[in-house]
Write a protein that holds these residues in place. Structure first.
Motif, PDB file in Angstrom:
ATOM      1  N   ALA A 184       1.096  -1.188   0.015  1.00  0.00           N
ATOM      2  CA  ALA A 184       0.188   0.095   0.023  1.00  0.00           C
ATOM      3  C   ALA A 184       0.915   1.148  -0.057  1.00  0.00           C
ATOM      4  CB  ALA A 184      -1.012   0.059   1.157  1.00  0.00           C
ATOM      5  N   ALA A 185       1.748   1.259   0.666  1.00  0.00           N
ATOM      6  CA  ALA A 185       2.885   2.375   0.690  1.00  0.00           C
ATOM      7  C   ALA A 185       3.333   2.589  -0.515  1.00  0.00           C
ATOM      8  CB  ALA A 185       3.870   2.116   1.954  1.00  0.00           C
ATOM      9  N   ALA A 186       3.904   1.226  -1.186  1.00  0.00           N
ATOM     10  CA  ALA A 186       4.550   1.579  -2.361  1.00  0.00           C
ATOM     11  C   ALA A 186       3.654   2.203  -3.523  1.00  0.00           C
ATOM     12  CB  ALA A 186       5.038   0.500  -3.152  1.00  0.00           C
ATOM     13  N   LEU A 187       2.188   1.610  -3.377  1.00  0.00           N
ATOM     14  CA  LEU A 187       1.247   2.493  -4.441  1.00  0.00           C
ATOM     15  C   LEU A 187       1.020   3.915  -3.878  1.00  0.00           C
ATOM     16  CD1 LEU A 187      -1.300  -0.266  -4.339  1.00  0.00           C
ATOM     17  CD2 LEU A 187       0.161   0.377  -6.288  1.00  0.00           C
ATOM     18  N   CYS A 188       1.116   4.362  -2.853  1.00  0.00           N
ATOM     19  CA  CYS A 188       1.051   5.672  -2.441  1.00  0.00           C
ATOM     20  C   CYS A 188       2.179   6.643  -3.162  1.00  0.00           C
ATOM     21  CB  CYS A 188       0.994   5.999  -0.775  1.00  0.00           C
ATOM     22  SG  CYS A 188      -0.602   5.447  -0.080  1.00  0.00           S
ATOM     23  N   PHE A 189       3.360   5.965  -2.831  1.00  0.00           N
ATOM     24  CA  PHE A 189       4.432   6.681  -3.217  1.00  0.00           C
ATOM     25  C   PHE A 189       4.198   6.706  -4.752  1.00  0.00           C
ATOM     26  CE2 PHE A 189       6.820   5.056   0.601  1.00  0.00           C
ATOM     27  CZ  PHE A 189       6.779   6.341   1.294  1.00  0.00           C
ATOM     28  N   THR A 190       3.908   5.909  -5.656  1.00  0.00           N
ATOM     29  CA  THR A 190       3.522   5.751  -6.924  1.00  0.00           C
ATOM     30  C   THR A 190       2.864   6.934  -7.430  1.00  0.00           C
ATOM     31  OG1 THR A 190       3.988   3.429  -7.232  1.00  0.00           O
ATOM     32  CG2 THR A 190       3.060   4.576  -9.050  1.00  0.00           C
ATOM     33  N   GLU A 191       1.600   6.960  -6.573  1.00  0.00           N
ATOM     34  CA  GLU A 191       0.793   8.253  -6.896  1.00  0.00           C
ATOM     35  C   GLU A 191       1.589   9.586  -6.716  1.00  0.00           C
ATOM     36  OE1 GLU A 191      -2.893   7.449  -4.602  1.00  0.00           O
ATOM     37  OE2 GLU A 191      -3.150   5.384  -5.670  1.00  0.00           O
TER      38      GLU A 191
ATOM     39  N   SER B 187      11.509   2.373  -2.962  1.00  0.00           N
ATOM     40  CA  SER B 187      12.794   1.452  -2.897  1.00  0.00           C
ATOM     41  C   SER B 187      12.766   0.694  -1.863  1.00  0.00           C
ATOM     42  CB  SER B 187      14.052   2.103  -3.555  1.00  0.00           C
ATOM     43  OG  SER B 187      15.082   1.151  -3.383  1.00  0.00           O
ATOM     44  N   ALA B 188      12.601   1.542  -0.717  1.00  0.00           N
ATOM     45  CA  ALA B 188      12.704   0.748   0.631  1.00  0.00           C
ATOM     46  C   ALA B 188      11.471  -0.373   0.673  1.00  0.00           C
ATOM     47  CB  ALA B 188      12.689   1.648   1.667  1.00  0.00           C
ATOM     48  N   CYS B 189      10.270   0.217   0.121  1.00  0.00           N
ATOM     49  CA  CYS B 189       9.186  -0.774   0.113  1.00  0.00           C
ATOM     50  C   CYS B 189       9.135  -1.914  -0.831  1.00  0.00           C
ATOM     51  CB  CYS B 189       7.863   0.151  -0.213  1.00  0.00           C
ATOM     52  SG  CYS B 189       7.324   1.270   0.726  1.00  0.00           S
ATOM     53  N   ARG B 190       9.797  -1.655  -1.840  1.00  0.00           N
ATOM     54  CA  ARG B 190      10.174  -2.822  -2.791  1.00  0.00           C
ATOM     55  C   ARG B 190      11.098  -3.741  -2.132  1.00  0.00           C
ATOM     56  NH1 ARG B 190       9.592   0.018  -8.722  1.00  0.00           N
ATOM     57  NH2 ARG B 190       7.414  -0.026  -8.917  1.00  0.00           N
ATOM     58  N   MET B 191      11.964  -3.294  -1.294  1.00  0.00           N
ATOM     59  CA  MET B 191      13.073  -4.219  -0.856  1.00  0.00           C
ATOM     60  C   MET B 191      12.148  -4.862   0.289  1.00  0.00           C
ATOM     61  SD  MET B 191      16.144  -3.899  -1.877  1.00  0.00           S
ATOM     62  CE  MET B 191      17.157  -4.516  -0.372  1.00  0.00           C
ATOM     63  N   HIS B 192      11.319  -4.357   1.236  1.00  0.00           N
ATOM     64  CA  HIS B 192      10.390  -5.246   2.143  1.00  0.00           C
ATOM     65  C   HIS B 192       9.695  -6.195   1.409  1.00  0.00           C
ATOM     66  CE1 HIS B 192      11.549  -3.372   5.818  1.00  0.00           C
ATOM     67  NE2 HIS B 192      11.441  -2.249   5.274  1.00  0.00           N
ATOM     68  N   LEU B 193       9.097  -6.130  -0.010  1.00  0.00           N
ATOM     69  CA  LEU B 193       8.287  -6.943  -0.854  1.00  0.00           C
ATOM     70  C   LEU B 193       9.229  -7.825  -1.437  1.00  0.00           C
ATOM     71  CD1 LEU B 193       5.788  -4.133  -1.989  1.00  0.00           C
ATOM     72  CD2 LEU B 193       5.241  -6.002  -0.381  1.00  0.00           C
ATOM     73  N   GLN B 194      10.342  -7.947  -1.243  1.00  0.00           N
ATOM     74  CA  GLN B 194      11.232  -8.690  -2.214  1.00  0.00           C
ATOM     75  C   GLN B 194      11.453  -8.515  -3.544  1.00  0.00           C
ATOM     76  OE1 GLN B 194      11.650 -12.609  -0.682  1.00  0.00           O
ATOM     77  NE2 GLN B 194      11.789 -11.974   1.482  1.00  0.00           N
TER      78      GLN B 194
END
Length: 100
Positions: A9-16, A34-41
């Motif tokens: 959800a955070a990654a989507l917020c950053f994308t928006e 990038s940090a979110c994506r790291m957590h999502l592997q």
């Protein structure tokens, strides 16, 4: 969302937000996503975002540290070391870059 561990959800917020923010803070959004994506592997996506971050703000150590983290997880050891060295060069007071 990020602080609650809701990384997708955070990654989507950053994308928006990337679509609406002024250029001065864009590098931070790429870093955060990038940090979110790291957590999502999603290490490839994390690397791409970190590369965007460092291209926009090459003087910001955190972006280089994010890039090093993603490169390391992708097995790009030499590149990761170079990125962490760049981060440390830009911010020698932060031990985080040395410990990675």
């Amino acid at each position: 969302n990020y602080k609650n561990g809701e990384y997708k959800a955070a990654a989507l917020c950053f994308t928006e937000a990337l679509e609406d923010i002024d250029a001065e803070d864009t590098h931070k959004l790429y870093s955060n996503r990038s940090a979110c994506r790291m957590h999502l592997q999603d290490f490839k996506g994390a690397k791409e975002d970190a590369e965007s971050c460092t291209a926009l703000k090459p003087s910001w150590a955190k972006g280089w540290a994010r890039l090093g983290a993603a490169q390391g997880r992708l097995g790009e050891v030499t590149e990761a070391i170079e990125s962490y060295e760049k981060a440390h060069e830009l911010d020698p007071t932060c031990d985080e870059y040395q410990s990675e």
